[in-house]
Scaffold this active site. Structure first.
Site, PDB file in Angstrom:
ATOM      1  N   SER A 122       0.887  -3.103   3.664  1.00 27.42           N
ATOM      2  CA  SER A 122       0.766  -1.720   3.228  1.00 27.42           C
ATOM      3  C   SER A 122       1.532  -1.531   1.918  1.00 27.42           C
ATOM      4  O   SER A 122       2.571  -2.155   1.698  1.00 27.42           O
ATOM      5  CB  SER A 122       1.333  -0.770   4.288  1.00 27.42           C
ATOM      6  OG  SER A 122       1.264   0.574   3.840  1.00 27.42           O
ATOM      7  N   LYS A 172      -1.266  -2.749  11.479  1.00 21.34           N
ATOM      8  CA  LYS A 172      -1.701  -2.219  10.179  1.00 21.34           C
ATOM      9  C   LYS A 172      -2.908  -1.301  10.350  1.00 21.34           C
ATOM     10  O   LYS A 172      -3.035  -0.274   9.669  1.00 21.34           O
ATOM     11  CB  LYS A 172      -2.037  -3.370   9.231  1.00 21.34           C
ATOM     12  CG  LYS A 172      -2.625  -2.949   7.880  1.00 21.34           C
ATOM     13  CD  LYS A 172      -1.718  -1.981   7.128  1.00 21.34           C
ATOM     14  CE  LYS A 172      -2.066  -1.823   5.661  1.00 21.34           C
ATOM     15  NZ  LYS A 172      -3.449  -1.509   5.347  1.00 21.34           N
ATOM     16  N   HIS A 175      -1.639   1.955  11.504  1.00 23.30           N
ATOM     17  CA  HIS A 175      -1.004   2.562  10.330  1.00 23.30           C
ATOM     18  C   HIS A 175      -2.051   3.264   9.469  1.00 23.30           C
ATOM     19  O   HIS A 175      -1.870   4.407   9.038  1.00 23.30           O
ATOM     20  CB  HIS A 175      -0.290   1.473   9.522  1.00 23.30           C
ATOM     21  CG  HIS A 175      -0.006   1.828   8.088  1.00 23.30           C
ATOM     22  ND1 HIS A 175      -0.986   1.816   7.113  1.00 23.30           N
ATOM     23  CD2 HIS A 175       1.133   2.188   7.466  1.00 23.30           C
ATOM     24  CE1 HIS A 175      -0.453   2.168   5.952  1.00 23.30           C
ATOM     25  NE2 HIS A 175       0.826   2.401   6.142  1.00 23.30           N
ATOM     26  N   ASN A 176      -3.176   2.591   9.237  1.00 18.46           N
ATOM     27  CA  ASN A 176      -4.206   3.183   8.389  1.00 18.46           C
ATOM     28  C   ASN A 176      -4.876   4.377   9.059  1.00 18.46           C
ATOM     29  O   ASN A 176      -5.253   5.339   8.394  1.00 18.46           O
ATOM     30  CB  ASN A 176      -5.245   2.122   8.016  1.00 18.46           C
ATOM     31  CG  ASN A 176      -4.744   1.191   6.936  1.00 18.46           C
ATOM     32  OD1 ASN A 176      -3.538   1.057   6.737  1.00 18.46           O
ATOM     33  ND2 ASN A 176      -5.644   0.531   6.251  1.00 18.46           N
ATOM     34  N   GLU A 179      -2.561   7.114   8.520  1.00 22.62           N
ATOM     35  CA  GLU A 179      -2.685   7.484   7.105  1.00 22.62           C
ATOM     36  C   GLU A 179      -3.885   8.412   6.881  1.00 22.62           C
ATOM     37  O   GLU A 179      -3.785   9.402   6.152  1.00 22.62           O
ATOM     38  CB  GLU A 179      -2.837   6.198   6.290  1.00 22.62           C
ATOM     39  CG  GLU A 179      -3.119   6.367   4.815  1.00 22.62           C
ATOM     40  CD  GLU A 179      -3.455   5.018   4.198  1.00 22.62           C
ATOM     41  OE1 GLU A 179      -4.601   4.846   3.760  1.00 22.62           O
ATOM     42  OE2 GLU A 179      -2.569   4.134   4.176  1.00 22.62           O
TER      43      GLU A 179
END
Length: 300
Positions: A122, A172, A175-176, A179
Protein backbone atom coordinates in the site's frame (compact mmCIF):
# COMPACT_ATOMS: atom_id res chain seq x y z
CA UNK A 1 20.44 -11.45 4.46
CA UNK A 2 22.23 -11.11 1.13
CA UNK A 3 21.14 -8.02 -0.74
CA UNK A 4 20.84 -9.55 -4.20
CA UNK A 5 17.45 -9.69 -5.85
CA UNK A 6 15.85 -10.29 -9.22
CA UNK A 7 12.98 -7.94 -10.01
CA UNK A 8 10.36 -8.55 -12.69
CA UNK A 9 8.04 -5.67 -13.61
CA UNK A 10 9.06 -2.03 -13.91
CA UNK A 11 5.74 -0.22 -14.04
CA UNK A 12 5.10 2.89 -11.96
CA UNK A 13 5.24 0.85 -8.72
CA UNK A 14 8.05 -1.50 -9.69
CA UNK A 15 10.40 1.10 -11.12
CA UNK A 16 10.08 3.29 -8.03
CA UNK A 17 10.66 0.35 -5.70
CA UNK A 18 13.80 -0.71 -7.56
CA UNK A 19 15.12 2.85 -7.25
CA UNK A 20 14.61 2.57 -3.49
CA UNK A 21 16.25 -0.85 -3.33
CA UNK A 22 19.30 0.47 -5.17
CA UNK A 23 19.58 3.35 -2.71
CA UNK A 24 19.39 0.84 0.16
CA UNK A 25 22.36 -1.07 -1.21
CA UNK A 26 20.63 -3.99 -2.92
CA UNK A 27 22.12 -5.47 -6.09
CA UNK A 28 19.14 -5.64 -8.46
CA UNK A 29 18.84 -7.54 -11.73
CA UNK A 30 15.71 -6.29 -13.47
CA UNK A 31 13.48 -7.43 -16.32
CA UNK A 32 10.50 -5.72 -17.91
CA UNK A 33 8.45 -6.63 -20.96
CA UNK A 34 9.28 -3.27 -22.57
CA UNK A 35 13.06 -2.73 -22.66
CA UNK A 36 12.93 1.05 -22.24
CA UNK A 37 12.23 0.77 -18.51
CA UNK A 38 15.13 -1.69 -18.14
CA UNK A 39 17.47 0.75 -19.87
CA UNK A 40 16.38 3.55 -17.54
CA UNK A 41 16.92 1.50 -14.36
CA UNK A 42 20.27 0.17 -15.62
CA UNK A 43 21.36 3.80 -15.94
CA UNK A 44 20.71 4.09 -12.19
CA UNK A 45 22.85 1.10 -11.26
CA UNK A 46 20.77 -2.03 -11.78
CA UNK A 47 21.71 -4.91 -14.03
CA UNK A 48 19.37 -5.63 -16.91
CA UNK A 49 18.05 -8.94 -18.19
CA UNK A 50 16.56 -9.65 -21.62
CA UNK A 51 14.14 -12.32 -20.42
CA UNK A 52 12.67 -13.91 -17.32
CA UNK A 53 14.94 -16.91 -17.80
CA UNK A 54 18.03 -14.74 -18.23
CA UNK A 55 17.18 -12.93 -15.01
CA UNK A 56 16.90 -16.17 -13.04
CA UNK A 57 20.10 -17.54 -14.57
CA UNK A 58 21.99 -14.37 -13.60
CA UNK A 59 21.17 -14.82 -9.90
CA UNK A 60 23.21 -17.05 -7.59
CA UNK A 61 21.33 -19.77 -5.73
CA UNK A 62 19.36 -19.62 -3.57
CA UNK A 63 17.57 -16.99 -5.65
CA UNK A 64 15.30 -14.22 -4.46
CA UNK A 65 12.91 -12.97 -7.16
CA UNK A 66 10.30 -10.24 -6.73
CA UNK A 67 7.32 -10.04 -9.10
CA UNK A 68 5.58 -6.69 -9.63
CA UNK A 69 3.27 -7.46 -12.54
CA UNK A 70 -0.52 -7.34 -13.05
CA UNK A 71 -2.18 -10.24 -11.26
CA UNK A 72 -3.39 -11.66 -14.58
CA UNK A 73 0.26 -12.12 -15.65
CA UNK A 74 1.64 -13.83 -12.52
CA UNK A 75 0.94 -17.42 -13.61
CA UNK A 76 2.55 -16.79 -17.01
CA UNK A 77 5.67 -15.36 -15.34
CA UNK A 78 5.85 -18.32 -12.95
CA UNK A 79 5.58 -20.70 -15.91
CA UNK A 80 8.51 -18.91 -17.57
CA UNK A 81 10.49 -19.06 -14.34
CA UNK A 82 9.80 -22.75 -13.65
CA UNK A 83 12.73 -24.21 -15.64
CA UNK A 84 15.16 -21.76 -14.06
CA UNK A 85 14.41 -21.98 -10.32
CA UNK A 86 15.16 -24.72 -7.84
CA UNK A 87 14.48 -25.86 -4.30
CA UNK A 88 15.47 -23.22 -1.77
CA UNK A 89 14.65 -20.26 -4.03
CA UNK A 90 12.14 -17.61 -2.94
CA UNK A 91 9.58 -15.85 -5.11
CA UNK A 92 7.66 -12.84 -3.78
CA UNK A 93 4.53 -11.50 -5.48
CA UNK A 94 4.19 -7.82 -4.63
CA UNK A 95 1.22 -7.14 -6.90
CA UNK A 96 -2.49 -7.03 -6.10
CA UNK A 97 -3.23 -10.72 -6.68
CA UNK A 98 -6.42 -12.43 -5.49
CA UNK A 99 -5.59 -14.18 -2.24
CA UNK A 100 -6.99 -17.53 -3.43
CA UNK A 101 -4.48 -17.47 -6.29
CA UNK A 102 -1.69 -16.77 -3.81
CA UNK A 103 -2.80 -19.71 -1.67
CA UNK A 104 -2.67 -21.96 -4.74
CA UNK A 105 0.69 -20.63 -5.88
CA UNK A 106 2.13 -21.19 -2.43
CA UNK A 107 1.05 -24.85 -2.53
CA UNK A 108 2.25 -25.44 -6.09
CA UNK A 109 5.67 -23.90 -5.55
CA UNK A 110 6.11 -25.69 -2.22
CA UNK A 111 5.85 -28.99 -4.11
CA UNK A 112 9.01 -27.95 -5.98
CA UNK A 113 10.75 -26.75 -2.81
CA UNK A 114 10.38 -23.09 -3.84
CA UNK A 115 9.08 -20.72 -1.16
CA UNK A 116 6.38 -18.25 -2.18
CA UNK A 117 5.58 -15.07 -0.23
CA UNK A 118 2.62 -12.83 -1.05
CA UNK A 119 3.26 -9.19 -0.22
CA UNK A 120 0.42 -6.68 -0.27
CA UNK A 121 1.82 -3.20 -0.93
CA UNK A 122 0.00 0.00 0.00
CA UNK A 123 1.11 3.55 -0.68
CA UNK A 124 1.01 3.85 -4.46
CA UNK A 125 3.98 4.89 -6.58
CA UNK A 126 5.06 7.49 -4.00
CA UNK A 127 5.07 4.86 -1.28
CA UNK A 128 7.06 2.49 -3.46
CA UNK A 129 9.68 5.22 -3.80
CA UNK A 130 9.66 6.77 -0.33
CA UNK A 131 8.51 3.89 1.89
CA UNK A 132 5.48 1.65 1.49
CA UNK A 133 3.21 -0.28 3.86
CA UNK A 134 3.81 -4.01 3.39
CA UNK A 135 1.68 -7.01 4.47
CA UNK A 136 3.34 -10.41 3.98
CA UNK A 137 1.93 -13.93 3.84
CA UNK A 138 3.66 -17.28 3.42
CA UNK A 139 6.30 -19.27 5.25
CA UNK A 140 7.10 -17.29 8.40
CA UNK A 141 10.70 -18.50 8.62
CA UNK A 142 11.38 -17.12 5.14
CA UNK A 143 9.67 -13.84 6.03
CA UNK A 144 12.02 -13.57 9.02
CA UNK A 145 15.00 -14.31 6.77
CA UNK A 146 14.09 -11.42 4.47
CA UNK A 147 12.81 -9.05 7.13
CA UNK A 148 15.57 -6.57 6.30
CA UNK A 149 14.30 -6.43 2.70
CA UNK A 150 10.78 -5.63 3.86
CA UNK A 151 12.15 -2.99 6.22
CA UNK A 152 14.14 -1.43 3.37
CA UNK A 153 11.10 -1.00 1.11
CA UNK A 154 8.80 0.17 3.91
CA UNK A 155 8.17 3.33 5.86
CA UNK A 156 9.27 3.00 9.51
CA UNK A 157 7.47 0.07 11.20
CA UNK A 158 5.13 -0.21 8.19
CA UNK A 159 5.54 -3.92 7.50
CA UNK A 160 4.53 -7.17 9.13
CA UNK A 161 3.81 -10.88 8.83
CA UNK A 162 0.10 -11.62 8.38
CA UNK A 163 -0.04 -15.43 8.22
CA UNK A 164 0.19 -18.38 5.84
CA UNK A 165 0.11 -18.15 2.02
CA UNK A 166 -2.59 -15.75 0.87
CA UNK A 167 -2.76 -13.82 4.14
CA UNK A 168 -0.68 -10.91 2.84
CA UNK A 169 -2.85 -10.38 -0.21
CA UNK A 170 -6.02 -11.01 1.82
CA UNK A 171 -5.01 -8.29 4.30
CA UNK A 172 -4.24 -5.88 1.44
CA UNK A 173 -7.57 -6.74 -0.23
CA UNK A 174 -9.49 -5.83 2.92
CA UNK A 175 -7.38 -2.67 3.22
CA UNK A 176 -8.51 -1.70 -0.28
CA UNK A 177 -12.13 -2.45 0.57
CA UNK A 178 -11.87 -0.14 3.58
CA UNK A 179 -10.20 2.43 1.33
CA UNK A 180 -13.18 2.28 -1.04
CA UNK A 181 -15.56 3.08 1.83
CA UNK A 182 -13.43 5.89 3.24
CA UNK A 183 -13.04 7.51 -0.16
CA UNK A 184 -16.75 7.23 -0.82
CA UNK A 185 -17.63 8.99 2.44
CA UNK A 186 -15.18 11.81 1.74
CA UNK A 187 -16.45 12.26 -1.82
CA UNK A 188 -20.11 12.28 -0.78
CA UNK A 189 -19.43 14.74 2.03
CA UNK A 190 -17.66 17.16 -0.28
CA UNK A 191 -20.51 17.08 -2.78
CA UNK A 192 -22.84 18.03 0.11
CA UNK A 193 -20.50 20.91 1.00
CA UNK A 194 -20.36 22.01 -2.64
CA UNK A 195 -24.14 22.14 -3.06
CA UNK A 196 -24.84 23.90 0.24
CA UNK A 197 -26.00 27.52 0.20
CA UNK A 198 -23.02 28.90 2.11
CA UNK A 199 -20.43 29.17 -0.66
CA UNK A 200 -17.94 27.15 1.35
CA UNK A 201 -14.40 26.96 0.00
CA UNK A 202 -13.90 23.25 -0.49
CA UNK A 203 -10.13 23.53 -0.50
CA UNK A 204 -10.23 25.48 2.77
CA UNK A 205 -12.63 22.99 4.35
CA UNK A 206 -10.35 20.12 3.30
CA UNK A 207 -7.32 21.96 4.67
CA UNK A 208 -9.00 22.50 8.04
CA UNK A 209 -10.32 18.94 8.15
CA UNK A 210 -6.76 17.76 7.67
CA UNK A 211 -5.42 19.57 10.72
CA UNK A 212 -6.20 17.58 13.87
CA UNK A 213 -9.84 16.80 13.05
CA UNK A 214 -11.17 13.27 13.57
CA UNK A 215 -11.08 12.67 9.80
CA UNK A 216 -7.54 13.97 9.30
CA UNK A 217 -5.94 11.52 6.87
CA UNK A 218 -3.72 11.05 3.86
CA UNK A 219 -6.88 10.88 1.75
CA UNK A 220 -8.05 14.31 2.86
CA UNK A 221 -4.52 15.61 2.30
CA UNK A 222 -4.60 14.27 -1.25
CA UNK A 223 -7.93 16.03 -1.78
CA UNK A 224 -6.32 19.32 -0.73
CA UNK A 225 -3.61 18.65 -3.31
CA UNK A 226 -6.19 17.81 -5.99
CA UNK A 227 -8.06 21.07 -5.38
CA UNK A 228 -4.77 22.92 -5.66
CA UNK A 229 -3.96 21.21 -8.94
CA UNK A 230 -7.36 21.13 -10.65
CA UNK A 231 -9.49 23.73 -8.86
CA UNK A 232 -12.51 23.10 -6.68
CA UNK A 233 -14.85 22.30 -9.58
CA UNK A 234 -12.48 19.53 -10.75
CA UNK A 235 -13.52 20.37 -14.32
CA UNK A 236 -10.67 18.38 -15.85
CA UNK A 237 -11.50 15.27 -13.81
CA UNK A 238 -13.86 12.51 -14.89
CA UNK A 239 -17.00 11.89 -12.83
CA UNK A 240 -16.95 8.25 -13.95
CA UNK A 241 -14.84 6.22 -11.54
CA UNK A 242 -12.64 3.30 -12.52
CA UNK A 243 -12.20 0.29 -10.26
CA UNK A 244 -9.45 -2.33 -10.13
CA UNK A 245 -11.43 -5.10 -8.43
CA UNK A 246 -10.16 -5.27 -4.86
CA UNK A 247 -13.29 -3.68 -3.40
CA UNK A 248 -15.47 -6.30 -5.08
CA UNK A 249 -13.11 -9.06 -3.91
CA UNK A 250 -13.56 -7.83 -0.34
CA UNK A 251 -17.36 -7.92 -0.66
CA UNK A 252 -17.21 -11.45 -2.07
CA UNK A 253 -14.94 -12.62 0.77
CA UNK A 254 -17.22 -10.99 3.33
CA UNK A 255 -20.24 -12.82 1.92
CA UNK A 256 -18.36 -16.11 2.16
CA UNK A 257 -17.64 -15.30 5.83
CA UNK A 258 -21.22 -14.11 6.47
CA UNK A 259 -20.04 -10.60 7.36
CA UNK A 260 -22.29 -7.72 6.24
CA UNK A 261 -20.32 -4.95 4.49
CA UNK A 262 -22.94 -2.42 3.31
CA UNK A 263 -20.52 0.52 3.20
CA UNK A 264 -17.91 -1.23 1.08
CA UNK A 265 -20.58 -2.86 -1.09
CA UNK A 266 -22.24 0.52 -1.63
CA UNK A 267 -18.96 2.09 -2.69
CA UNK A 268 -18.34 -0.69 -5.21
CA UNK A 269 -21.89 -0.26 -6.55
CA UNK A 270 -21.36 3.50 -6.88
CA UNK A 271 -18.33 3.00 -9.11
CA UNK A 272 -20.23 0.56 -11.31
CA UNK A 273 -23.18 2.96 -11.60
CA UNK A 274 -20.94 5.95 -12.35
CA UNK A 275 -20.32 4.65 -15.88
CA UNK A 276 -22.50 6.90 -18.01
CA UNK A 277 -23.72 8.70 -14.87
CA UNK A 278 -20.97 11.11 -13.81
CA UNK A 279 -21.24 13.23 -10.67
CA UNK A 280 -19.17 15.50 -8.46
CA UNK A 281 -18.82 12.63 -5.98
CA UNK A 282 -17.31 10.64 -8.85
CA UNK A 283 -14.97 13.50 -9.68
CA UNK A 284 -13.65 13.57 -6.11
CA UNK A 285 -13.11 9.79 -6.20
CA UNK A 286 -11.29 10.00 -9.53
CA UNK A 287 -9.16 12.89 -8.27
CA UNK A 288 -8.16 10.91 -5.17
CA UNK A 289 -7.26 7.84 -7.25
CA UNK A 290 -5.11 10.06 -9.42
CA UNK A 291 -3.34 11.65 -6.46
CA UNK A 292 -2.31 8.53 -4.58
CA UNK A 293 -2.13 5.93 -7.33
CA UNK A 294 -1.31 7.90 -10.46
CA UNK A 295 -4.46 6.52 -12.12
CA UNK A 296 -5.76 8.27 -15.22
CA UNK A 297 -8.55 10.62 -14.17
CA UNK A 298 -8.95 13.17 -16.96
CA UNK A 299 -12.44 13.82 -18.28
CA UNK A 300 -12.98 12.39 -21.73
Amino acid sequence: MKKEIGYIGLGKMGFNMVERLLEKGHAVTAYNRSPEAVERIVAQGAKGAESVGALASALPAPRLIWLMVPHQAVDDVLTELAPHVQAGDTIIDGGNSPYVDSMRRGRELAEKGVVFLDAGISGGPAGARDGACVMVGGVQERYEEFKELFADISAPDAYGYMGTSGAGHFTKMVHNGIEYGMMQAIAEGFEVLKKAEFGISLKEAARVYNNRSVIESRLVGWLVAAYGEYGENLDAISGEVAATGEGLWTVEAAKRLSVPTPIIEGSVHFRDQSKGNPSYTGQVLSALRNQFGGHEAKAK
